[in-house]
Scaffold this motif. Structure first.
Motif, mmCIF file in Angstrom:
data_model
loop_
_atom_site.group_PDB
_atom_site.id
_atom_site.type_symbol
_atom_site.label_atom_id
_atom_site.label_comp_id
_atom_site.label_asym_id
_atom_site.label_seq_id
_atom_site.Cartn_x
_atom_site.Cartn_y
_atom_site.Cartn_z
ATOM 1 N N ALA A 473 -4.048 -54.544 -37.601
ATOM 2 C CA ALA A 473 -4.197 -55.865 -37.228
ATOM 3 C C ALA A 473 -4.036 -57.676 -38.013
ATOM 4 O O ALA A 473 -4.398 -57.646 -39.054
ATOM 5 C CB ALA A 473 -5.708 -56.092 -36.451
ATOM 6 N N LEU A 482 -4.102 -50.401 -34.984
ATOM 7 C CA LEU A 482 -3.365 -51.165 -33.094
ATOM 8 C C LEU A 482 -1.984 -49.713 -33.034
ATOM 9 O O LEU A 482 -1.245 -49.833 -33.590
ATOM 10 C CB LEU A 482 -2.810 -53.002 -33.025
ATOM 11 N N THR A 484 0.159 -47.347 -30.864
ATOM 12 C CA THR A 484 1.540 -47.250 -29.844
ATOM 13 C C THR A 484 1.782 -46.153 -29.884
ATOM 14 O O THR A 484 1.359 -44.833 -30.428
ATOM 15 C CB THR A 484 2.229 -48.259 -30.591
#
Length: 510
Positions: A473, A482, A484
Motif C-alpha cells: 500500500a 493489498l 488481488t
C-alpha cells in the motif's frame, strides 16, 4: 590427569622462556590459550589448557585452530601483552601457580600532538626551526609492566592478567566466589620451603625417556588421550545439565498438575453463583460475605461477595471464574501432555549422550541444548510449523510480517490473513508440483485467526492468495499489503487443531 608441581618445573626449565617475546596470542576455545613466543631465532608455541582433567602448560607443535569469533580474553591479551618481553617465569613454590613477569615499551605522544587535530590561534607566535618543531612532536617511550598468573589447578584452573600490584585487569574465567574478578586483588599463594622438599619425593615426574623432551612427551600424551579425557569431562557436564534441566521441568510439571487439581472445583464455582442468585435478597450492602444455607447439602456456607454489587453482578463473577476454570483445565491437559513428552525426550537425549563415543558429537549435542534461547540464532522472525512436509511461517506483528514478506517468502508461496481484523500474516511455503491440501490450509487458517484480534470472535472470514499477487500500500503502514486474485475462507476456530500444531512445534524444538 594434570601436571604435578615437579613436572611443571621441568616443563618451564625446558621452555626457557626468559627473554622471549610474545609475538601473538590465539584462543581456540574458552578453556585453551596459545602464546606464540620467539627467542634468539627459536619460535615456540606455548599451550595453556584449563579444561578439567587436561590442565597443563607445554610446548606444542600442533596447529592451533582459530575460533570463528574472537574471544574476549584473547582480544584483551592482544591489546595488552602482545609484543611483551618475558622477564621471568617461575612456579610459586609447589602451588602449581606460574608467575610470568612481562614488560614492553610503548610510545606515548605528547599532549596536543593527537592526529587529526588542528589548533588555530589568532595570536602571532615566534617562528620555530625545523629541529625545534621535531623535538616538540617527538613521542615519549614508557614501559608497561604486567604479571600473568597461570593457575594449573584441576578444578579451578584460570589465567589472570594483573598489574604489578596484583590487581586483576582481566581473568580468563570470572569467578566471584574466588575473588577472580576484574579490579580484585590476586593473593599469591605462599611458598613453603618444607613443602618443596617433600614434593620432590611425593610427586615424581612421569617416565618420558622415549621422547626427546618432557614437553614433547606431554604434547604426545594428551594428543593420544585427549578424546578420552574430553569425553569424561563432557559427560560430567552433561550430567549436571541433565539434572538441572530435569529438575526444572519436573517442577514446571508439578505446578501444572497442582493447577489442574485446583480447577477440579470448577463446578463448585458455578454452584456458588447459583446460591448467590437464590439468596441475593440477603445482600445488605455492608458485609463482604453472604451466609446462606446450601440447598444441596443443607449446611450453612459463607460466600465472598462485593457489597457494592447486586446479586446478578456477584453471581456473574463466579460464573466468569467457572468458565475460566473449565477453559484453563482443557488447556492444562494439553500443556501437561507436552511437558511429559519433553521429559521423555530429555531422558532419551541424555541416554544418547551417555552412549556416544565421539566427544565432538557429545559437544555438539550439549551446545545445541545448553545455549540460552536469547543467544540462539533464528533463521527467520516469527514462528514456524512443519506439518506432513509442509512448512508454515507465522508473523505475529507488523515488523515480523514485513520481514517475512521481504526476505523469507517467494511468489508461489501462499499468504493468509483475517478479514477486517488486524493480525499476523501466515505463509505456506510452496512445494514443486504439489497443491496445498485442505487440511494444511485449515491449519494455517487457524493460526492466522489465533494470532489476530479475531481470536475470540467465533466464526471468522479469511482471505488467501499467492505472494506474487500482493502489492504494498502506497504510503501505508509497515507491512500493509493489498491482495488481488484472493479467495475467501470461513472457519470456526478449532482448539484441537491448534493443540496438535502446538505439540508438533514443541516436539521439533526438543
Amino acid at each position: 590427569m594434570s601436571l604435578n608441581c615437579n613436572e611443571i618445573n621441568l616443563i618451564l626449565e625446558e621452555l626457557n622462556l626468559e627473554g622471549a617475546f610474545i609475538q601473538d596470542i590465539i584462543q581456540p576455545g574458552y578453556d585453551t590459550l596459545a602464546l606464540y613466543t620467539y627467542k634468539e631465532g627459536n619460535a615456540k608455541t606455548v599451550l595453556i589448557c584449563t579444561a578439567q582433567n587436561s590442565v597443563r602448560l607445554n610446548a606444542t607443535r600442533r596447529k592451533i585452530t582459530k575460533n570463528d569469533k574472537p574471544l574476549r580474553f584473547m582480544e584483551f591479551l592482544r591489546a595488552r601483552i602482545k609484543g611483551c618481553r618475558i622477564n621471568s617465569v617461575k612456579q610459586i613454590g609447589v602451588e602449581r601457580v606460574i608467575k610470568m613477569e612481562l614488560s614492553r615499551l610503548v610510545e606515548e605522544k605528547p599532549k596536543g600532538a593527537a592526529k587529526g587535530t588542528v589548533h588555530i590561534s589568532l595570536v602571532k607566535k615566534p617562528v620555530l626551526s625545523k629541529d625545534e618543531i621535531e623535538a616538540q612532536g617527538e613521542p615519549v617511550e614508557i614501559e608497561e609492566n604486567y604479571i600473568l598468573y597461570i593457575k594449573l589447578w584441576n578444578n579451578a584452573a584460570n589465567v589472570l592478567l594483573c598489574d604489578t600490584d596484583g590487581t586483576i585487569l582481566e581473568p580468563m574465567f570470572r569467578r566471584p566466589e574466588r575473588g577472580e574478578m576484574k579490579d580484585e586483588k590476586f593473593a599469591e599463594p605462599a611458598a613453603d620451603e618444607q613443602k618443596v622438599a617433600e614434593a620432590l619425593v611425593r610427586f615424581p615426574v612421569r617416565e618420558w625417556s622415549e621422547h626427546p623432551t618432557f614437553n614433547a612427551y606431554i604434547d604426545w600424551w594428551y594428543s593420544e588421550h585427549s578424546d578420552t579425557l574430553s569425553r569424561e569431562s563432557l559427560l560430567e557436564k552433561a550430567e549436571k545439565w541433565y539434572n538441572s534441566t530435569r529438575s526444572k521441568k519436573e517442577s514446571a510439571l508439578k505446578n501444572l498438575e497442582d493447577k489442574q487439581e485446583s480447577f477440579k472445583n470448577a463446578e463448585q464455582l458455578k454452584h456458588q453463583g447459583d446460591l448467590i442468585l437464590s439468596y441475593g435478597y440477603m445482600i445488605d450492602g455492608n458485609s463482604n460475605f453472604l451466609e446462606c444455607e446450601d440447598y444441596e447439602t443443607g449446611k450453612t456456607v459463607r460466600l465472598m461477595i462485593d457489597p457494592k454489587k447486586n446479586a446478578q453482578d456477584n453471581a456473574a463473577e463466579y460464573y466468569k471464574k467457572y468458565k475460566k476454570a473449565i477453559s484453563g483445565s482443557e488447556e492444562l491437559v494439553h500443556d501437561i501432555e507436552i511437558m511429559k513428552k519433553q521429559l521423555e525426550k530429555l531422558d532419551a537425549l541424555y541416554e544418547e549422550i551417555k552412549n556416544e563415543k565421539n566427544p565432538v558429537k557429545i559437544e555438539q549435542l550439549l551446545r545445541r541444548d545448553t545455549t540460552p534461547k536469547q543467544q540462539q540464532k533464528k533463521t527467520h522472525p516469527g514462528l514456524d510449523y512443519t506439518v506432513d512436509g509442509w512448512y508454515i511461517l507465522v508473523g505475529r506483528d507488523a515488523n515480523e510480517n514485513d520481514e517475512l514478506l521481504r526476505h523469507h517468502v517467494r511468489g508461489d508461496d501462499l499468504w493468509l490473513h483475517v478479514r477486517d481484523f488486524p493480525g499476523g500474516y501466515v505463509f505456506i511455503k510452496a512445494r514443486k508440483g504439489k497443491t496445498v491440501p485442505l487440511d494444511i490450509l485449515l491449519d494455517a487458517a487457524n493460526l492466522a485467526v489465533y494470532y489476530s484480534k479475531a481470536r475470540n470472535a467465533g466464526k471468522t472470514d479469511l482471505y488467501y492468495t499467492h505472494v506474487k499477487y500482493l502489492r504494498r500500500a502506497k504510503n501505508g503502514p509497515k507491512g500493509l499489503v493489498l491482495p488481488t486474485q484472493e479467495k475467501n475462507l470461513c472457519i470456526e476456530p478449532d482448539k484441537s487443531r491448534l493443540a496438535r500444531l502446538d505439540s508438533l512445534r514443541a516436539d521439533s524444538q526438543l
